[in-house]
Design a protein around this motif. Structure first.
Motif, PDB file in Angstrom:
ATOM      1  N   UNK A   1      15.567  -9.141 -17.630  1.00 45.50           N
ATOM      2  CA  UNK A   1      14.471 -10.062 -17.341  1.00 45.50           C
ATOM      3  C   UNK A   1      14.099 -10.029 -15.868  1.00 45.50           C
ATOM      4  N   UNK A   2      15.106 -10.008 -15.002  1.00 43.57           N
ATOM      5  CA  UNK A   2      14.866  -9.977 -13.564  1.00 43.57           C
ATOM      6  C   UNK A   2      14.117  -8.712 -13.162  1.00 43.57           C
ATOM      7  N   UNK A   3      14.510  -7.569 -13.733  1.00 41.28           N
ATOM      8  CA  UNK A   3      13.839  -6.313 -13.379  1.00 41.28           C
ATOM      9  C   UNK A   3      12.384  -6.298 -13.854  1.00 41.28           C
ATOM     10  N   UNK A   4      12.119  -6.847 -15.030  1.00 39.16           N
ATOM     11  CA  UNK A   4      10.736  -6.890 -15.509  1.00 39.16           C
ATOM     12  C   UNK A   4       9.882  -7.830 -14.661  1.00 39.16           C
ATOM     13  N   UNK A   5      10.431  -8.985 -14.333  1.00 41.77           N
ATOM     14  CA  UNK A   5       9.657  -9.959 -13.559  1.00 41.77           C
ATOM     15  C   UNK A   5       9.371  -9.423 -12.160  1.00 41.77           C
ATOM     16  N   UNK A   6      10.376  -8.854 -11.512  1.00 41.74           N
ATOM     17  CA  UNK A   6      10.148  -8.339 -10.159  1.00 41.74           C
ATOM     18  C   UNK A   6       9.258  -7.101 -10.170  1.00 41.74           C
ATOM     19  N   UNK A   7       9.408  -6.259 -11.200  1.00 39.24           N
ATOM     20  CA  UNK A   7       8.518  -5.100 -11.295  1.00 39.24           C
ATOM     21  C   UNK A   7       7.088  -5.543 -11.521  1.00 39.24           C
ATOM     22  N   UNK A   8       6.904  -6.573 -12.331  1.00 38.91           N
ATOM     23  CA  UNK A   8       5.547  -7.053 -12.598  1.00 38.91           C
ATOM     24  C   UNK A   8       4.922  -7.650 -11.348  1.00 38.91           C
ATOM     25  N   UNK A   9       5.659  -8.498 -10.655  1.00 39.35           N
ATOM     26  CA  UNK A   9       5.065  -9.200  -9.516  1.00 39.35           C
ATOM     27  C   UNK A   9       5.029  -8.312  -8.273  1.00 39.35           C
TER      28      UNK A   9
END
Length: 99
Positions: free
Chosen positions: A15-23
């Protein structure tokens, strides 16, 4: 209606990797894209246009990041894209200097 539990990932790092990659990753790629285009074309026009197009590109890149199965692959793709755009921007500044 609650979400189906088989689609939810209980682990923190995916989840952290997806959120940081998105933002962060999406923002970096959208800004570098517009800077690379501005180094080759009329920079004033590109900067004025990027007010809206950077926001749209960032939103699209955020959606792509959340649709991916693996956030670390998206980070890799965004970093590779950022490096390529930075190289394009560097050569654009070297060949077409702003006077």
């Amino acid at each position: 209606m609650p979400a189906n539990s088989k689609y939810l990932n209980p682990s923190f790092w995916p989840r952290f990797s997806k959120i940081t990659a998105a933002i962060l990753g999406g923002f970096i790629v959208s800004v570098l894209f517009h800077l690379a285009v501005a180094s080759w074309f009329d920079h004033v026009t590109v900067i004025i246009t990027s007010t809206y197009s950077a926001l749209i590109l960032w939103a699209v890149l955020m959606i792509v990041a959340f649709l991916a199965k693996n956030g670390w692959k998206i980070w890799g793709i965004y970093l590779l894209t950022s490096i390529i755009l930075a190289i394009i921007m560097f050569y654009g500044k070297a060949l077409n200097p702003i006077l």
